[in-house]
Design an enzyme around this catalytic site. Structure first.
Site, mmCIF file in Angstrom:
data_model
loop_
_atom_site.group_PDB
_atom_site.id
_atom_site.type_symbol
_atom_site.label_atom_id
_atom_site.label_comp_id
_atom_site.label_asym_id
_atom_site.label_seq_id
_atom_site.Cartn_x
_atom_site.Cartn_y
_atom_site.Cartn_z
ATOM 1 N N HIS A 11 70.318 136.515 46.541
ATOM 2 C CA HIS A 11 70.664 135.759 45.090
ATOM 3 C C HIS A 11 70.171 134.267 45.497
ATOM 4 O O HIS A 11 70.185 133.770 46.765
ATOM 5 C CB HIS A 11 72.096 135.899 44.944
ATOM 6 N N HIS A 126 70.078 134.454 59.575
ATOM 7 C CA HIS A 126 70.313 133.589 58.338
ATOM 8 C C HIS A 126 71.579 132.681 58.705
ATOM 9 O O HIS A 126 71.374 131.487 58.006
ATOM 10 C CB HIS A 126 71.229 134.805 57.554
ATOM 11 N N HIS A 130 71.471 128.621 57.611
ATOM 12 C CA HIS A 130 72.440 127.844 57.282
ATOM 13 C C HIS A 130 72.875 126.577 58.115
ATOM 14 O O HIS A 130 73.156 125.579 57.851
ATOM 15 C CB HIS A 130 73.682 128.770 56.964
ATOM 16 N N GLY A 180 83.451 135.235 52.314
ATOM 17 C CA GLY A 180 82.768 135.434 51.296
ATOM 18 C C GLY A 180 82.668 136.496 50.328
ATOM 19 O O GLY A 180 82.847 136.605 49.017
ATOM 20 N N GLY A 304 77.648 129.826 51.436
ATOM 21 C CA GLY A 304 78.240 129.877 49.936
ATOM 22 C C GLY A 304 79.621 129.190 49.981
ATOM 23 O O GLY A 304 80.082 128.863 48.976
ATOM 24 N N ARG A 415 75.121 121.384 41.635
ATOM 25 C CA ARG A 415 75.611 120.244 40.865
ATOM 26 C C ARG A 415 74.513 119.561 40.030
ATOM 27 O O ARG A 415 73.487 119.114 40.878
ATOM 28 C CB ARG A 415 76.510 119.483 41.547
ATOM 29 N N ALA A 416 74.738 119.128 38.747
ATOM 30 C CA ALA A 416 73.963 118.157 38.303
ATOM 31 C C ALA A 416 74.657 116.676 38.809
ATOM 32 O O ALA A 416 75.759 116.427 38.634
ATOM 33 C CB ALA A 416 73.897 118.326 36.725
ATOM 34 N N ASN A 525 81.077 114.044 34.021
ATOM 35 C CA ASN A 525 79.799 114.672 34.301
ATOM 36 C C ASN A 525 80.060 116.285 34.539
ATOM 37 O O ASN A 525 80.876 116.634 35.316
ATOM 38 C CB ASN A 525 79.467 114.078 35.763
ATOM 39 N N THR A 526 79.171 117.013 33.850
ATOM 40 C CA THR A 526 78.946 118.305 34.033
ATOM 41 C C THR A 526 77.429 118.574 33.889
ATOM 42 O O THR A 526 76.523 117.650 33.185
ATOM 43 C CB THR A 526 79.882 119.311 33.205
#
Length: 565
Positions: A11, A126, A130, A180, A304, A415-416, A525-526
């Protein structure tokens, strides 16, 4: 030297371009395909990176993929045999995924019409990808590295040490003992999407009591040697059972699975609280183990699970390390970054590392592109000088409007950070419900983040220095909670983004202007999207979001857009 890294077939597929050791371009496939958590081969993202750099694929020096498909197969095979016949369903379900992983290199070459040998493609394990994504772009010369994930080829957790440009793996925990996967199982149990809604469980946890915390320690608990263990009798994901996440014993212990959309009960909140508490305890246990083995003063986190900002807050406050660094794309999307950086430093072992200077490395749009989109939308707009624009935004926020802020290149990560954000007044408690229900169209318990001037953060939040990526929760200081109720969680904490002039100059000026008007150097903020959709990418997508929600208006580069109707 130019290296293209990519990840897919799990994903959050993404592509990253490293040029002479510096990350220069990065984008998640979902932002271009508009398919949430898109895990397919990132054809659009790879093509965008190459186009922006003015490169053809055959001009790359190397390519890097985040997975070694054959690693861990003997362990996986034994697990399959141990859980027959039920595991046949799991095997068939995941067989396609492993076939895709085996074909990733060939499909990359086919996409760009490449030959079999150039550019050379390296498969990076993997968890090493990370670890590289966490350490190599960090500001630290040396640091301990902790990666926490669902699983890689076989490992779910890795303890490592980074020095210079070299990463040394110290210890691993193998699947199915997985933080996870267990968190995903609980996410499913609580009626959310296990492939991407874990943050909802984290947001729900502070609303629960501690009645199930002790019982949940049977499910997940530290081991004396410094690692952890999942009691596999509570979960069904290793065996591919009828419910591929929790077992009958879990349901008998904690109650029935919550159907999606059903009302939330006190026991659901208590399970979320217990899962979060157990995760934090194990993370602290692992951190102490890693500190004992390395003696390092600094810690880098990825995987993650490293996006769990509440866990990161406890590591910051209670852990043995003096400094933490969590890169903003800590999940699988960031494995593309790590794979590219790892291969670059393998090919150029004496090259100096290049710390991440900016996270705004995705698509951006100029004034003329924006103007064309605005004219096509039919919405009223005006172009303003920057000083007038930021003052007008501050005035409107002060008066209770909810505004979108679209500026510059898209940020790396989930995140923005002012680039594709929704802003509101944090002093108004009602803003939390208004933005959740009428703008974001999401659950009312979901919290929002404060963006604050970097130099003001220590005064408002305990232990908060520089926190530019919104990856860590800090306690709001007494005397300030009532001043910013819309961004203060029910447990008195907040997921903080500090903003410096170097981070995002225009966004900082908005916060400064709001602070001058109100005495509060903080805005809510979102991200600019609605639930179930990726963060907007283009001006057209931003304007569609404006028209589909109860936003009052939008800043899009140097244009102020008013909403009609």
């Amino acid at each position: 030297m130019r290296v293209l890294g990519f990840n897919c077939y799990a994903h959050n597929a993404a592509a990253a371009l490293v040029e002479d050791g510096r990350l220069t371009h990065y984008v998640q496939e979902e932002r271009l395909s508009r398919r949430k958590h898109d895990g397919r081969l990132p054809r659009l993202a790879m093509a965008w990176c190459l186009e922006q750099a003015g490169l053809r694929a055959d001009e790359l020096d190397a390519a890097a993929f985040h997975w070694q498909p054959l690693h861990g197969l003997p362990q996986r095979g034994r697990m399959l045999l141990q859980n027959l016949p039920r595991a046949l369903r799991m095997g068939s379900a995941h067989g396609g995924t492993y076939a895709d992983l085996l074909q990733a290199g060939a499909r990359f070459r086919s996409t760009f019409g490449l030959g079999r040998r150039h550019p050379p493609l390296t498969h990076v394990r993997h968890h090493l990808a990370h670890a590289a994504s966490a350490f190599l772009p960090s500001p630290f010369d040396s640091a301990a590295i902790l990666t926490l994930d669902g699983n890689g080829e076989i490992a779910s957790t890795q303890l490592a040490m980074g020095e210079g440009s070299r990463i040394r793996v110290l210890e691993e925990v193998d699947y199915p003992h997985s933080l996870g996967y267990l968190y995903a199982a609980v996410t499913h149990y609580l009626g959310f999407d296990p492939e991407g809604d874990q943050y909802k469980v984290m947001g729900l946890a502070p609303f629960g009591d501690e009645s199930l915390v002790e019982r949940f320690r049977e499910v997940l608990h530290p081991l004396p040697g410094g690692t952890f263990e999942v009691d596999l009798s509570y979960v069904d994901y290793p065996a591919g059972g009828r419910d591929p996440w929790v077992s009958r014993r879990f349901v008998e212990t904690f109650g029935p699975v919550r159907p999606r959309g059903a009302p939330l009960e006190d026991r659901h909140r208590a399970v979320a609280r217990a899962m979060q508490a157990a995760l934090e305890e194990v993370a602290l246990h692992l951190a102490h183990r890693l500190h004992q083995r390395t003696g390092a003063r600094r810690l880098c986190l990825a995987g993650g699970v490293a996006l769990n900002s509440a866990m990161n807050g406890r590591l910051q406050r209670e852990g043995p390390f003096e400094e933490l660094w969590i890169q903003p794309a800590a999940n699988d999307a960031g494995a593309s970054i790590g794979a590219a950086l790892q291969v670059y430093h393998q090919l150029a072992p004496r090259a100096p590392r290049q710390p991440l200077e900016s996270v705004f490395l995705g698509p951006g749009f100029g004034s003329e592109e924006v103007r064309r989109a605005l004219e096509a939308s039919g919405l009223p707009f005006e172009q303003l000088p920057e000083e007038a624009l930021v003052e007008e935004v501050a005035r409107r926020l002060d008066e209770g409007e909810v505004l979108a802020h679209f500026s510059g290149r898209m940020a790396v990560g989930a995140r923005a950070l002012g680039d594709r954000s929704i802003l509101a007044d944090p002093r108004r408690a009602e803003m939390k419900d208004r933005v959740n229900l009428k703008v974001k169209h999401r659950e009312p318990f979901r919290p929002f983040a404060p963006s604050i001037l970097e130099e003001a953060a220590p005064e408002w939040f305990e232990g908060c220095g520089r926190s530019p990526y919104m990856t860590t929760v800090f306690p709001v200081r007494e005397g300030f909670k009532d001043r910013i109720p819309a961004v203060t969680h029910v447990d008195g904490t907040a997921r903080v983004q500090t903003v410096s002039a170097a981070d995002h100059p225009r966004y900082r000026r908005v916060i400064e202007a709001f602070g001058r008007r109100t005495g509060v150097p903080v805005v809510l903020n979102t991200s600019l999207n609605v639930m179930g959709e990726p963060i907007v990418n283009t001006p057209e997508e931003a304007l569609a979001c404006l028209q589909a929600t109860d936003l009052d208006g939008m800043v899009i580069e140097d244009f102020l857009v008013r909403k009609t109707g």
